[in-house]
Design an enzyme around this catalytic site. Structure first.
Site, mmCIF file in Angstrom:
data_model
loop_
_atom_site.group_PDB
_atom_site.id
_atom_site.type_symbol
_atom_site.label_atom_id
_atom_site.label_comp_id
_atom_site.label_asym_id
_atom_site.label_seq_id
_atom_site.Cartn_x
_atom_site.Cartn_y
_atom_site.Cartn_z
ATOM 1 N N LYS A 78 0.861 -1.190 0.000
ATOM 2 C CA LYS A 78 0.000 0.000 0.000
ATOM 3 C C LYS A 78 0.896 1.239 0.000
ATOM 4 C CE LYS A 78 -3.931 1.975 2.582
ATOM 5 N NZ LYS A 78 -4.756 1.886 3.814
ATOM 6 N N SER A 158 -9.801 2.275 2.817
ATOM 7 C CA SER A 158 -8.864 2.977 1.973
ATOM 8 C C SER A 158 -7.903 2.064 1.204
ATOM 9 C CB SER A 158 -8.020 3.927 2.827
ATOM 10 O OG SER A 158 -7.195 3.196 3.719
ATOM 11 N N SER A 182 -10.254 0.052 6.988
ATOM 12 C CA SER A 182 -9.598 0.162 5.675
ATOM 13 C C SER A 182 -8.948 -1.113 5.166
ATOM 14 C CB SER A 182 -8.532 1.260 5.714
ATOM 15 O OG SER A 182 -9.139 2.527 5.643
#
Lengths: 492, 483, 99
Positions: A78, A158, A182
């Site tokens: 990420k 997210s 997330s």
């Protein structure tokens, strides 16, 4: 033979060990898949040269019989994790072309374990969002589509890029972070497995901070076993993070085989929302039935302050974020917007241009709730409610070993849906936020499809530092569900 | 007598409290492993934590905590076994994170006190409100470029103790004495070097004025005053300004000001006054600081003797005056020097030598006690030579000057220069006879009753003996010879 | 509690985020909507509850006083948008600040 991109991480590990496949072949297959499916926009940065170099090193170690636990396993990171020499953006304009001269502890552990770096995945800007539509690098497309409907859906957020990349088979696993859901919410939206471990299990050092008291790293993978393998390598005490727990890291994979016989599973009545989609309720009941069949006992429990978790979160998280994001000021790194004028003009111009609408909104909310005259009514009140939420869980875990809930109140929605009203968007995290506030581990496991053919997830919550039980329950659900549906957009 | 300033409408009292920022002596910074040494090239002692790079996290330095505890103990203050770090949020060029990690609601040290010594020999107790740990900011250089400020982050993240006094101070002199005493205690404790020129000790001065007997009026804060003299001047200048405002019918506005030592006045800070709203909240990157009581007890057991206790002991054990004791304990090194000279010797004589000849020599050579040209051991040996009558006090002064110049041992100087005292009766008698023979007229006057001339004869004999005659024996021989 | 336009501007100034005049009304609406929703917390009885700033139930660990970091001059300045070098060394540069 199965396509390399269709292997699970555990299968790839076995194939590498047996020399049925090389790390190079695995890396090339995934790089090709990334290229083929670049319209998903799952990656902000792809690092093919690095991937091939990592793979070559892994192959050399495997050949010498010195294989490490993740040798040759291609992973995506990420883009909230700082990676040495690779631009790290947090999906924000404000970081500009920031290239960190350091590596986050979690990613460093993965590389030390032999993993291969494919690149950096897209996310909501500074991890603020539940749809991956706030990224400065464009939204991510969910590899799943509704039956008979070609509209692009959100992958959740997210960690939408990580979830989409795993679901579409662009990597064998990915790192993610979870501040209010997330990891778990995008996992549920993409038919993948995502675990947010106990707060303190993974080091936060080198991860761009959103809300420090809530942020926690974890993996997204295709199976519970794969998630267990990755989490073990990501975990461990880090003296550079004062909130990292100095506790032993168990072999999570070993816990999977233990079954759930005799485990006490709590079903909290407060998670039954008015107007919840009937399919979600049905799935929840199905999950209860599966666990009963597997030998667990089911207990009705109460977590009375559940409905206050979201508003509490939307005070605590923006408050911390407003302070954490003050460092993006155009002085030492990242974007600078200079239009003449003094230093305050530089700050205001840089931050006005560098942050997107949702990030600006949260910084303003956070600034307001901490400001003189409002601190007690908002921030202090939220801390007290947070204490009550933690107390609810403490009480529950006196009578149960784990808690079963739905992961999300709906399946993936279309890009543009729910965008008008921030509060409606925030409600996506209604089931996931309490675990962040209480610092507890939670996993999302794909358990079925809704009427339109989109995946739905169940969530298992556990006691602090008892991810083993969480994994055991998740494995039982996974086995019972036999979830084998595939997204429409995928490699191979 | 209360100190007052005379205005057009009568006498005004000063009410003053001080916030002292004392840089903690430690090798590494409060929350990072970067060095704290003064004077390094810009931005060479900066970690990614200090420069607030993305994802960087603070980890507290145990020694900085220990230093704060030691200081609290030295100020007779409560040590809070539970304290917490908060973020103080504001934007400034040399504050990289956009917040300072400080302790707002729950400081590590609570109420304490300092006894200050005033010029008239009296003492006053000034209350300490609290002491907390916080990070220093970096440094902005405004004079390097016509349109830019340059930022050096070497100091960013260095540990500071903010020590806040009660508004107990009532005159510039008291403020000066307070800073001097606090500085002395910090230096004794080894928790801050007290170097105001390098900025290791900085004072923010809160001043208000009032008519005697009134409640407090509005105060102003004069920031970053960097010498004791300026603290005293700033208070007086600010008090006079406020008196002028009140007396001309105005109202003092609460604000932050700066002292201009060149013009001897304070002026408002020019930086844009965004209404201060620091939005303090607990730093979520840290956990509460919980102290083990055994650790605090251990630190307490190892505290050095502090100046007041030492001065009292010097008076008690060495029979020194309060003044002498206070002078000798001003610096730990001076006190140690004195004690090693006084040990086993005449303590008053030792005090006179240290405060007289030694201090004069240090002044003259521009050296400190730590690099004194004469060590305590060799000054002690010099006093021993006086005590055993090897040399006289007068010759000792001569030997001492030689020691200052050459660093040689006193006994060696005495031998090399033949300064040993003459006690041989024959030699003394011979000198006496020679002097009396050469001054027959004076002998006659003496015998006629002019007693005062005895001193003249002593002088002449000593001169004839190059100062080395034992004064008592010379006296005795003269008395005998003069019948 | 509801924010007026002036408060929106003040908060934005505190956060150093430039907000255009035409954005103020929209932001005011959005923020008030969020705050109204948050307002439900006031129903919760929290008398006597100890505030919980974080979920971690451990003691703060401390670092030893050893210099382990900081000699990073080039890396620290590598990403600087405006770096200044002179005889003294290297700095971050910003528009001149007046104290």
């Amino acid at each position: 033979m199965t396509a390399p991109t269709d292997l699970t991480l555990a299968e790839a590990r076995a194939a590498l060990a047996a020399k049925r496949i090389s790390a190079r072949e695995l890396a090339e297959a995934h790089l090709a898949a990334i290229e083929k499916l670049k319209d998903l926009n799952a990656f902000i940065t792809v690092t093919p040269e690095r991937a091939l170099a990592d793979a070559a090193a892994a192959d050399a170690r495997i050949a010498k019989g010195e294989a490490r636990p993740l040798d040759g396993i291609p992973l995506a990171i990420k883009d909230l994790f700082c990676t040495t020499g690779i631009r790290s953006t947090a999906a924000s304009r404000i970081l500009g072309n920031f290239v960190p001269p350091y590596e986050s502890t979690v990613s460093a552990k993965l590389w030390a374990a032999g993993a291969v770096c494919l690149g950096k995945t897209n996310l909501d800007e500074f991890a603020m969002g539940s749809s991956n539509t706030t990224s400065a690098f464009g939204n991510v497309v969910n590899p799943w589509r509704r039956r008979g409907d070609n509209r692009d859906l959100v992958p959740g957020g997210s960690s939408g890029g990580s979830a989409a990349a795993v679901a579409a088979r662009l990597c064998l696993g990915a790192t993610a972070t979870d501040t209010g859901g997330s990891i778990r919410q995008p996992a549920a939206f993409t038919g993948t497995v995502g675990i947010k471990p106990t707060y303190g299990r993974c080091s936060r050092w080198g991860i761009v901070a959103f809300a420090s008291s809530l942020d926690q790293a974890g993996p997204i993978a295709r199976t519970v076993r794969d998630a267990a393998i990755l989490l073990r390598e990501m975990s461990g005490h880090d003296p550079k993070d004062s909130t990292s727990a100095d506790v032993a890291v168990p072999d999570f994979e070993a816990a999977l085989g233990q079954g759930v016989k005799g485990l006490r599973i709590g079903v909290p009545k407060e998670y039954r929302l008015d107007g919840m989609v009937p399919e979600i309720e049905a799935l929840w009941q199905q999950g209860i039935a599966w666990l009963k069949e597997a030998g667990a006992t089911i207990h009705d429990i109460s977590l009375p302050h559940t409905r206050y978790a979201l508003p509490t979160y939307y005070i605590v998280a923006p408050a911390e974020a407003s302070s954490n994001l003050a460092r993006y000021d155009g002085v030492r790194y990242g974007l600078r917007v200079e239009e003449g004028g003094d230093l305050d003009d530089l700050y205001e111009a840089t931050r006005g241009a560098g942050f997107g609408a949702e990030v600006r909104r949260r910084i303003l909310i956070g600034t307001y709730v901490l400001s003189a005259g409002y601190y007690d009514a908002y921030y202090l009140k939220a801390q007290k409610v947070r204490a009550l939420i933690q107390r609810d869980f403490d009480e529950a875990y006196k009578i149960v070993d784990a808690i079963l809930t739905p992961a999300t109140p709906s399946s993936a929605f279309a890009i543009g849906e729910k965008q008008d009203d921030p509060v409606t968007m925030y409600l996506n995290d209604v089931f996931t936020v309490p675990a962040n506030l209480a610092g507890l581990p939670g996993i999302s496991v794909p358990a079925g499809l809704d009427a339109s053919g989109l995946p739905l997830g169940l969530q298992v919550l556990g006691r602090a530092f008892d991810e083993e039980t969480v994994f055991r329950v998740a494995a039982a659900i996974e086995a019972a569900a036999g979830f084998d549906a595939l997204p429409q957009l995928r490699a191979a | 007598m209360t100190y007052t300033l005379e205005g057009r409408t009568g006498a005004w009292e000063i009410v003053c409290g001080l916030e002292i920022h004392a840089q903690v002596i430690s090798k590494a910074k409060l929350f990072s492993g970067a060095a704290t040494a003064f004077g390094a090239a810009p931005n060479t002692q900066v970690s990614f934590v200090d420069a607030a790079f993305p994802g960087m996290l603070p980890v507290i330095n145990r020694e900085c905590v220990a230093q704060a505890i030691r200081t609290g103990l030295g100020l007779n203050a409560e040590i809070n076994l539970w304290s917490r770090f908060d973020r103080k949020n504001y934007f400034y060029a040399d504050l990289p994170a956009g917040y300072q990690i400080s302790q707002y609601q729950h400081p590590i040290v609570g109420k304490g006190e300092i006894v200050i010594d005033l010029a008239d020999g009296t003492q006053r107790t000034i209350g300490i409100t609290r002491l907390h740990l916080e990070q220093d900011a970096g440094k902005s250089l405004h004079d390097q470029h016509p349109t830019k400020s340059y930022i050096d982050l070497n100091r960013a993240g260095v540990a500071l103790m903010e020590i806040v006094s009660e508004p107990d101070i009532r005159s510039p002199e008291e403020a000066g004495a307070y800073v001097a005493k606090l500085r002395q205690i910090l230096r004794y404790l080894g928790t801050c070097d007290g170097n105001m020129e390098e900025g290791s000790l900085r004072a923010d001065v809160n001043v208000s004025v009032r008519k005697p007997g009134e409640m407090y009026r509005t105060r102003c804060e004069v920031k970053n005053v960097n010498s004791i003299r300026f603290v005293m001047q700033a208070i007086e200048a600010e008090a006079r300004r406020q008196i002028e405002v009140w007396e001309s019918g105005g109202e003092v506005q609460q604000e932050t000001r700066l002292f201009d030592p060149n013009r001897g006045v304070t002026r408002p800070m020019r930086s844009k006054e965004h209404a201060h709203d620091y939005r303090y909240f607990p730093d979520p990157d840290l956990l509460p600081l919980e102290l083990d009581p055994d650790w605090v007890a251990e630190l307490k057991a190892h505290l050095p003797e502090l100046p007041d206790a030492k001065a009292a002991r010097f008076q008690r054990d060495y029979g020194l005056s309060a003044y002498d004791a206070r002078v000798l304990v001003a610096e730990q090194a001076t006190a140690d020097y004195y004690e090693s000279v006084a040990k086993g010797r005449d303590p008053k004589q030792a005090a006179n030598w240290v405060m007289g000849d030694l201090f004069a020599a240090l002044n003259r050579t521009g050296r400190g006690i730590a690099d004194s040209p004469v060590s305590a051991a060799s000054l002690g040996r010099l006093l021993d030579l006086i005590a055993d009558d090897t040399i006289s006090g007068r010759i000792a002064k001569q030997v001492f000057e030689e020691m200052v110049d050459t660093g040689a041992d006193p006994a060696a100087i005495v031998e090399a220069k033949g300064l040993r005292q003459v006690k041989d009766a024959g030699a003394i008698d011979a000198a006496v006879a020679q002097v009396l023979a050469a001054n027959a007229d004076k002998v006659a006057e003496y015998k006629a009753g002019k007693d005062k001339l005895f001193g003249f004869f002593v002088g002449q004999v000593m001169k004839a003996m190059a100062g080395k005659g034992n004064p008592a024996l010379v006296n005795e021989a003269l008395k005998k010879a003069l019948g | 509690m509801s924010l007026d336009a002036e408060t929106v501007r003040r908060i934005a100034a505190l956060a150093r985020i430039r907000v255009k005049d035409e954005e103020v009304t929209r932001l005011q609406g959005e923020l008030n909507h969020i705050l109204a929703w948050i307002e439900q917390l006031s129903e919760v009885e929290t008398e006597g509850v100890e505030p919980l700033p974080g979920a971690m139930r451990m003691k703060l660990k401390m670092r030893e006083d050893v210099v382990t970091d900081g000699d990073l001059h080039d890396a620290i300045l590598a990403n600087a948008p405006d770096r200044a070098d002179n005889a003294m060394g290297s700095f971050f540069a910003v528009p001149k600040v007046v104290e």
